[in-house]
Structures are given as C-alpha cells and as structure tokens.
Design an enzyme around this catalytic site. Structure first.
Site, mmCIF file in Angstrom:
data_model
loop_
_atom_site.group_PDB
_atom_site.id
_atom_site.type_symbol
_atom_site.label_atom_id
_atom_site.label_comp_id
_atom_site.label_asym_id
_atom_site.label_seq_id
_atom_site.Cartn_x
_atom_site.Cartn_y
_atom_site.Cartn_z
ATOM 1 N N TYR A 136 -9.577 13.198 4.582
ATOM 2 C CA TYR A 136 -8.812 13.962 3.581
ATOM 3 C C TYR A 136 -9.270 13.620 2.172
ATOM 4 O O TYR A 136 -9.217 12.459 1.753
ATOM 5 C CB TYR A 136 -7.329 13.619 3.748
ATOM 6 C CG TYR A 136 -6.397 14.324 2.794
ATOM 7 C CD1 TYR A 136 -5.974 15.621 3.046
ATOM 8 C CD2 TYR A 136 -5.935 13.684 1.643
ATOM 9 C CE1 TYR A 136 -5.102 16.264 2.181
ATOM 10 C CE2 TYR A 136 -5.069 14.323 0.773
ATOM 11 C CZ TYR A 136 -4.666 15.608 1.046
ATOM 12 O OH TYR A 136 -3.801 16.247 0.186
ATOM 13 N N ASN A 204 -12.828 6.578 4.000
ATOM 14 C CA ASN A 204 -11.755 7.155 3.186
ATOM 15 C C ASN A 204 -10.432 6.510 3.606
ATOM 16 O O ASN A 204 -9.432 7.172 3.804
ATOM 17 C CB ASN A 204 -11.701 8.672 3.405
ATOM 18 C CG ASN A 204 -10.743 9.378 2.470
ATOM 19 O OD1 ASN A 204 -10.815 9.213 1.261
ATOM 20 N ND2 ASN A 204 -9.847 10.178 3.029
ATOM 21 N N SER A 243 -8.468 7.990 6.291
ATOM 22 C CA SER A 243 -9.226 8.013 7.540
ATOM 23 C C SER A 243 -10.646 7.510 7.371
ATOM 24 O O SER A 243 -11.194 7.485 6.264
ATOM 25 C CB SER A 243 -9.283 9.408 8.186
ATOM 26 O OG SER A 243 -7.986 9.918 8.399
ATOM 27 N N SER A 281 -3.816 7.216 8.952
ATOM 28 C CA SER A 281 -5.278 7.192 8.968
ATOM 29 C C SER A 281 -5.807 7.695 10.300
ATOM 30 O O SER A 281 -5.306 7.343 11.359
ATOM 31 C CB SER A 281 -5.773 5.758 8.718
ATOM 32 O OG SER A 281 -7.160 5.719 8.531
ATOM 33 N N GLY A 282 -6.845 8.527 10.244
ATOM 34 C CA GLY A 282 -7.543 8.959 11.451
ATOM 35 C C GLY A 282 -8.821 8.167 11.575
ATOM 36 O O GLY A 282 -9.785 8.422 10.850
#
Length: 365
Positions: A136, A204, A243, A281-282
């Site tokens: 993101y 990120n 993420s 978070s991914g």
C-alpha cells in the site's frame, strides 16, 4: 540518496554475494521498473499527487514456454498475491511476476495477460494466471486515482535487464515506507557452493522502534522524535501497517515443497530486521527455482511427455540455501531503505530517508 548497505561497511552474514549482489545473479532472472511520479500538494483523487509504479521480475525469458517450480509462504495475510492457488496446486510458476500498489493489482494482472498473449499468439488453447503482488502506497500517493496503466506495465517489461537492479524509490517501490523511513525496492544475493540465491523485496512494513541491523537496535537509536515518521501526519494511523513482498530465486534444482521451505526462511529475515507480521501488514513470500529445464508449457491441452526427468537438491545442501535466503533477505530489506530518497507525497506527508551518516553512527553504537 543512493548507495547500498555494503557501501556503508554493513555486511550481513559471511557468504559471498553474486556479481551484482542482486536477484539477477541467478541466471535467466531479469528485473524491470517503471516509475510513475507526478504532482505535489493536496490530494485530489484522480489527479494526484502520484508516487507509484510497476516492477516486473521475470524468472526466465518466456517462462510460459518452460515453467519453473515455485512455493509460497504467508507470514501475515493482509495483502494480495494473485495466481497462488495454481502454484499451490501445480507447483509451477508460469508467468513473470508483477509488483505494484494495492489498488492497481487488477490492471497489472490484465496487462501481463495481454503482454503474454502477444508473445504467445493464437496458435493453441491456453490460459495465464499471472502472479501480481502489492503493498500500500496510499500514505504518499493518490492510490484511489489508480494511475498505473497497461502502458506502464509494458514499459517495465521493456526495461527488463539481467544487470544491476535499481533500488529504493523506483518502480513499484516509489511510494513505499519501511520502518517509518522511506522504503521501496531492495535486492541481494548469496553464493552457496555451485548455487546462487537471489532475493528482491518490496519493503513497506515495520515500526521504527523495532528496526534492527545485524541485531543493532537502529530504530531505538534513531527514534521518531529525532526523525519524524510519515505516520505522524495521519490521524489514528496504524504504525507498522503496509506490507512486504519477498521474491526468492535460486538455480539450485528444487522441487515445489523445497521452494516453499526457502520461502518460509525468508520470514525469519523479516523478523531479524524487526518486522513482526503486524495485523495490518501483508507479508507474502514466493520462492522459485530455475534448476530444472524442460517442464512442459501449461495449457488446456497438455503437450506431454507422460514422464519428466527431474533433478532435486539433496538435504546435504539445503541448510546452506536456508542461510543464503535469510542473509540475502535481510540485506535486501536494508538496501531498500539505504537506497531510498526522502519523498514528499500527497498533502505534504514526508517519508524521510535513513541518513547514511546517522546510520553509521547508530550502527557503531
């Protein structure tokens, strides 16, 4: 600000690197970026400011002709990576990998399908299930304006190179934030005997106070009171949201379950640098091996043969590959931050670069 962690005297682990210290040290792997940057000032959805882009990682030229084995690991699942069901089912990666922002996954996926269709033509029945992953960038960019286009994806393909990989605020890393400093794209490699392991990250993620470099508490020594966090400008923002995508390549002849084991070890490096797989978070990791040639193309009509001879690395070498993944992933995350430049995004929100002199001082203690 440019540079890499080794330029600052910071070396992770003891294994040697490949020629470029990049994922492209694995023969056949190429990386291309296209950066989309426009405008300044207040956010106007659909107009900007824009701080985003596209990165493409190609496992081998025309990988659909000769797929590679692959495996996946999820540390935390607040993110998207398309094409994973077929990888889990079939164990093969059959397309280039696209990286972008959260709200542009669809357009990048469709553009990859169109690109592969132009390469492949209409001579047979086939399908493509591209792998496209996101993080993101809406803290700095007009993410809801969906500024990434198919032309940008084509530009990233046209930029594919097997040479050094630009890092930091480039391509899909343009609008990314890592441990509350400016983040983005980072890469590194390691050589283990006859084999090479390369890693590329889109970083990120992470909270400042948890940032570690070779175990040194850098985030505690450069707190947000000293270097402001971009999250300070956003009311009720969740620090650590964002993420990380980790792509791991190797020329060691691994089967899909072994690729999955490598992907799991990349998560240890996220933890070593201070990531904790936060709820927002991914943290998604994909590993692939180019060590087997001759896997038949995948389509509605399988071309055969009925039996395929394969090579498989034995467990005598697997620990070395694990070490290589962990060290290269840790260094790739650090390179993403070290190479990134301060970025002022929408509404004047600023993601500060990690100053090299301050990093050296904090690392020295």
């Amino acid at each position: 600000m440019t540079g890499r962690s080794r330029d600052l005297g910071i070396v992770v682990g003891h294994l040697p690197t490949g020629r470029h210290n990049a994922i492209t040290d694995v023969a056949g792997v190429r990386v291309g970026h296209h950066t989309v940057r426009a405008g300044d000032g207040p956010l106007v959805v659909g107009e900007g400011p824009v701080r985003t882009g596209v990165t493409v990682v190609e496992p081998r030229p025309q990988v659909w002709r000769s797929p590679v084995f692959a495996g996946f690991h999820r540390l935390n699942g607040n993110g998207e990576m398309t094409g994973l069901h077929w990888i889990r089912e079939n164990g093969q990666l059959t397309t280039a990998i696209g990286l972008t922002n959260t709200h542009s996954v669809g357009v990048v996926r469709d553009a990859i399908v169109a690109r592969l269709h132009r390469e492949r033509g209409d001579d047979e029945l086939y399908f493509h299930l591209p792998v496209v992953a996101e993080t993101y960038d809406g803290l700095l960019s007009d993410i809801n304006g969906q500024h990434v286009t198919a032309a940008h994806v084509d530009a990233a393909f046209d930029a594919l190179s097997a040479g050094p990989v630009p890092e930091g605020s480039v391509g899909s890393g343009t609008g990314m934030i890592c441990h509350e400093f400016k983040g983005g794209i980072g890469t590194s490699s390691r050589v283990v005997g006859d084999h090479t392991v390369g890693v590329l990250v889109q970083a990120n993620h992470g909270r400042r106070g948890r940032l570690r470099v070779n175990g040194v508490p850098i985030g505690e020594r450069i707190p947000t009171d000293d270097v402001a966090s971009p999250f300070d400008a956003v009311v009720r923002s969740a620090r650590g949201s964002g993420s990380i995508i980790v792509l791991i390549a190797t020329d060691a002849p691994l089967l899909p379950h072994q690729c999955e084991r490598l992907a799991q070890r990349g998560a240890l490096a996220i933890g070593r640098t201070g990531g904790s797989g936060e709820n927002g978070s991914g943290d998604l990791l994909l590993a692939f091996s180019t060590g087997n040639d001759g896997l038949p193309r995948v389509g509605l009509v399988e071309p055969g043969p009925d039996e395929i001879p394969l090579r498989m690395a034995g467990n005598t070498v697997i620990n070395g590959l694990f070490d290589a993944v962990i060290d290269a992933t840790e260094e790739a995350i650090l390179n993403a931050v070290v190479a990134a430049e301060t970025s002022v995004g929408r509404d004047g929100i600023t993601a500060h670069a990690l100053d090299h002199d301050r990093l050296r001082a904090a690392y020295a203690g």
